[in-house]
Design a protein around this motif. Structure first.
Motif, PDB file in Angstrom:
ATOM      1  N   GLU A 136       0.821  -1.203   0.000  1.00 22.12           N
ATOM      2  CA  GLU A 136       0.000   0.000   0.000  1.00 22.12           C
ATOM      3  C   GLU A 136       0.856   1.254   0.000  1.00 22.12           C
ATOM      4  O   GLU A 136       1.771   1.391   0.805  1.00 22.12           O
ATOM      5  N   PHE A 137       0.548   2.150  -0.916  1.00 22.95           N
ATOM      6  CA  PHE A 137       1.210   3.451  -1.038  1.00 22.95           C
ATOM      7  C   PHE A 137       2.738   3.307  -1.124  1.00 22.95           C
ATOM      8  O   PHE A 137       3.472   3.958  -0.381  1.00 22.95           O
ATOM      9  N   PRO A 140       6.027   6.287  -5.244  1.00 18.54           N
ATOM     10  CA  PRO A 140       5.597   6.362  -6.647  1.00 18.54           C
ATOM     11  C   PRO A 140       6.714   6.743  -7.621  1.00 18.54           C
ATOM     12  O   PRO A 140       6.527   6.620  -8.829  1.00 18.54           O
ATOM     13  N   ARG A 150      10.374   1.856  -9.473  1.00 23.40           N
ATOM     14  CA  ARG A 150       9.079   1.448  -8.951  1.00 23.40           C
ATOM     15  C   ARG A 150       9.077  -0.043  -8.640  1.00 23.40           C
ATOM     16  O   ARG A 150       9.585  -0.866  -9.420  1.00 23.40           O
ATOM     17  N   THR A 174      -2.594   2.962  -4.141  1.00 21.53           N
ATOM     18  CA  THR A 174      -1.744   4.123  -4.393  1.00 21.53           C
ATOM     19  C   THR A 174      -2.630   5.353  -4.563  1.00 21.53           C
ATOM     20  O   THR A 174      -3.808   5.243  -4.916  1.00 21.53           O
ATOM     21  N   ASP A 175      -2.047   6.512  -4.298  1.00 16.85           N
ATOM     22  CA  ASP A 175      -2.788   7.755  -4.518  1.00 16.85           C
ATOM     23  C   ASP A 175      -2.183   8.541  -5.683  1.00 16.85           C
ATOM     24  O   ASP A 175      -2.495   9.722  -5.850  1.00 16.85           O
ATOM     25  N   TRP A 176      -1.369   7.881  -6.503  1.00 15.39           N
ATOM     26  CA  TRP A 176      -0.790   8.507  -7.687  1.00 15.39           C
ATOM     27  C   TRP A 176      -1.423   7.866  -8.916  1.00 15.39           C
ATOM     28  O   TRP A 176      -1.226   6.676  -9.185  1.00 15.39           O
ATOM     29  N   TYR A 179       0.792   5.984 -11.459  1.00 15.65           N
ATOM     30  CA  TYR A 179       1.305   4.725 -10.922  1.00 15.65           C
ATOM     31  C   TYR A 179       0.181   3.691 -10.890  1.00 15.65           C
ATOM     32  O   TYR A 179       0.394   2.507 -11.164  1.00 15.65           O
TER      33      TYR A 179
END
Length: 232
Positions: A136-137, A140, A150, A174-176, A179
């Motif tokens: 998780e996360f 990125p 990556r 992810t918050d990107w 990615y």
């Protein structure tokens, strides 16, 4: 302390491109003390990767989390899912020390930690030994020239797929956005993996609690993307 305990990451292959940079943040005296005092109870050295289950109270389906940060989500999951064993891998000492302290304070006995490169540890694990892998996360590496760093890449997925049990899960977040698109594409093309959500992103799983990493991304205006793949 095991010879492969908190300094295992010092013996990595020098030519392999790593997905992390080891920047040692501030570690509190309590966290440093926990690394020494609690490692025999909670620590898993690289030399134990071939038989991780022996480091737990009893054998059980294994959940592997790579890059757990400060460990808040890892501890949350282990507490609420006592029928499975949880192994968290992290390279940064403060997070490892913090998680072990909290596990001791709350009496969690189905949780162990490794401080080393997750790829190196994964490579030493037996085939089909992981029920679920959670990432998780991850970093990125937003600059295009750094994309090679990556973690979610075809070679990593080939390695991981061989360690997952048939029917085992790979859960990513992810918050990107770029990615997320990359993850969706390379996981979708990986032999032996199938998207449990069809062709797109998965709903947020109940097993992913809100964390400060997620809140930080949301505060920046980022959306959060979940992926759920199965070993077939």
């Amino acid at each position: 302390m095991s010879q492969n305990a908190p300094e295992a990451s010092a013996v990595l292959h020098p030519r392999r491109v790593r997905s992390f940079v080891l920047r040692e943040g501030r570690i509190t005296p309590a966290q440093a003390q926990a690394l020494e005092r609690l490692w025999p109870q909670y620590g898993v050295g690289l030399d134990s990767a071939g038989d991780v289950q022996a480091r737990f109270v009893r054998p059980a389906p294994l959940v592997l989390e790579i890059g757990f940060g400060n460990g808040e989500a890892t501890l949350w999951r282990a507490q609420r899912d006592p029928e499975r064993n949880y192994l968290g891998i992290e390279v940064h000492r403060p997070g490892v020390g913090r998680l072990m302290r909290r596990a001791e304070a709350e009496g969690v006995d189905n949780l162990r930690v490794a401080r080393c490169d997750g790829v190196e540890f994964l490579a030493a694990m037996p085939a089909q030994s992981i029920d679920t892998c959670i990432i998780e996360f991850p970093d990125p590496w937003t600059k295009k020239r750094h994309h090679k760093r990556r973690l979610i890449r075809p070679d990593f997925l080939t390695l991981l797929t061989g360690k997952l049990m048939h029917g085992g899960r790979l859960q990513l977040a992810t918050d990107w956005a770029d990615y997320a698109e990359h993850m969706l594409a390379v996981c979708g093309e990986a032999p032996g993996l199938a998207n449990a959500a069809g062709d797109g992103y998965a709903p947020r799983p109940d097993s992913r609690p809100p964390t400060h990493f997620e809140q930080r991304g949301i505060a920046r205006g980022h959306d959060v993307f979940d992926l759920d793949f199965r070993r077939v």
